[in-house]
Design a protein around this motif. Sequence first.
Motif, PDB file in Angstrom:
ATOM      1  N   MET A   1       0.835  -1.180   0.000  1.00 35.01           N
ATOM      2  CA  MET A   1       0.000   0.000   0.000  1.00 35.01           C
ATOM      3  C   MET A   1       0.882   1.247   0.000  1.00 35.01           C
ATOM      4  O   MET A   1       1.834   1.352   0.747  1.00 35.01           O
ATOM      5  N   VAL A   2       0.541   2.200  -0.843  1.00 27.87           N
ATOM      6  CA  VAL A   2       1.298   3.436  -0.938  1.00 27.87           C
ATOM      7  C   VAL A   2       0.768   4.425   0.090  1.00 27.87           C
ATOM      8  O   VAL A   2      -0.424   4.701   0.139  1.00 27.87           O
ATOM      9  N   THR A   3       1.658   4.934   0.919  1.00 26.50           N
ATOM     10  CA  THR A   3       1.232   5.900   1.929  1.00 26.50           C
ATOM     11  C   THR A   3       1.740   7.297   1.628  1.00 26.50           C
ATOM     12  O   THR A   3       1.284   8.251   2.231  1.00 26.50           O
ATOM     13  N   ASP A   4       2.700   7.428   0.733  1.00 26.13           N
ATOM     14  CA  ASP A   4       3.229   8.737   0.380  1.00 26.13           C
ATOM     15  C   ASP A   4       2.267   9.449  -0.557  1.00 26.13           C
ATOM     16  O   ASP A   4       1.790   8.864  -1.533  1.00 26.13           O
ATOM     17  N   ARG A   5       1.989  10.704  -0.253  1.00 31.13           N
ATOM     18  CA  ARG A   5       1.141  11.528  -1.108  1.00 31.13           C
ATOM     19  C   ARG A   5       1.910  12.785  -1.454  1.00 31.13           C
ATOM     20  O   ARG A   5       2.640  13.324  -0.635  1.00 31.13           O
ATOM     21  N   LEU A   6       1.730  13.237  -2.661  1.00 27.78           N
ATOM     22  CA  LEU A   6       2.347  14.472  -3.110  1.00 27.78           C
ATOM     23  C   LEU A   6       1.423  15.619  -2.722  1.00 27.78           C
ATOM     24  O   LEU A   6       0.372  15.809  -3.338  1.00 27.78           O
ATOM     25  N   THR A   7       1.776  16.349  -1.656  1.00 30.86           N
ATOM     26  CA  THR A   7       0.922  17.422  -1.162  1.00 30.86           C
ATOM     27  C   THR A   7       1.634  18.766  -1.112  1.00 30.86           C
ATOM     28  O   THR A   7       1.127  19.707  -0.517  1.00 30.86           O
ATOM     29  N   ASP A   8       2.783  18.863  -1.738  1.00 25.25           N
ATOM     30  CA  ASP A   8       3.517  20.123  -1.809  1.00 25.25           C
ATOM     31  C   ASP A   8       3.019  20.886  -3.037  1.00 25.25           C
ATOM     32  O   ASP A   8       3.100  20.385  -4.167  1.00 25.25           O
ATOM     33  N   GLY A   9       2.492  22.095  -2.818  1.00 29.87           N
ATOM     34  CA  GLY A   9       1.902  22.859  -3.915  1.00 29.87           C
ATOM     35  C   GLY A   9       2.829  23.075  -5.096  1.00 29.87           C
ATOM     36  O   GLY A   9       2.415  22.950  -6.256  1.00 29.87           O
ATOM     37  N   ARG A  10       4.074  23.378  -4.823  1.00 26.54           N
ATOM     38  CA  ARG A  10       5.020  23.608  -5.922  1.00 26.54           C
ATOM     39  C   ARG A  10       5.229  22.342  -6.747  1.00 26.54           C
ATOM     40  O   ARG A  10       5.259  22.380  -7.981  1.00 26.54           O
ATOM     41  N   ARG A  11       5.369  21.210  -6.078  1.00 28.04           N
ATOM     42  CA  ARG A  11       5.565  19.934  -6.793  1.00 28.04           C
ATOM     43  C   ARG A  11       4.303  19.545  -7.578  1.00 28.04           C
ATOM     44  O   ARG A  11       4.398  18.998  -8.676  1.00 28.04           O
TER      45      ARG A  11
END
Length: 132
Positions: A1-11
């Motif tokens: 299961m993937v727990t990492d989420r991309l939540t940085d606005g710039r990225r």
Amino acid sequence: MVTDRLTDGRRIAQFLASELTGHDDLAGLAVTDPDPDVEPTPDGAFAYAIEHRGEGNHERVATVSVQPNRVRLAFERAVDTVAEAAETEGLRVRPKAVRPPKTLVFVEDGAQVKWLLPALETVSRELSEPTG
């Protein structure tokens, strides 16, 4: 299961820009006026514009602003169809009562960039249709 989420606005904005430039169904859309050094702000810092490029015609479709944990797109064209398509995909959408009207769409994680593609395809298609 993937727990990492991309939540940085710039990225998120960078990921969206790469989708715009690499997606065949969005060939009529282009990233313009990019600010590669943009720093997110609570009110949203201008990152780039999205432009539709038709036969000898260039028109701004939306602006992309970066906040610390999301991206805000302010659509200036096809505002009603964009709102409908984005809401259908589960994105947060808000009308902006200005003249001319705008539709704000919020992208709060990297996975939602894919949810935005149908709205972008809709506006590209609508602006590519001949008027007459």
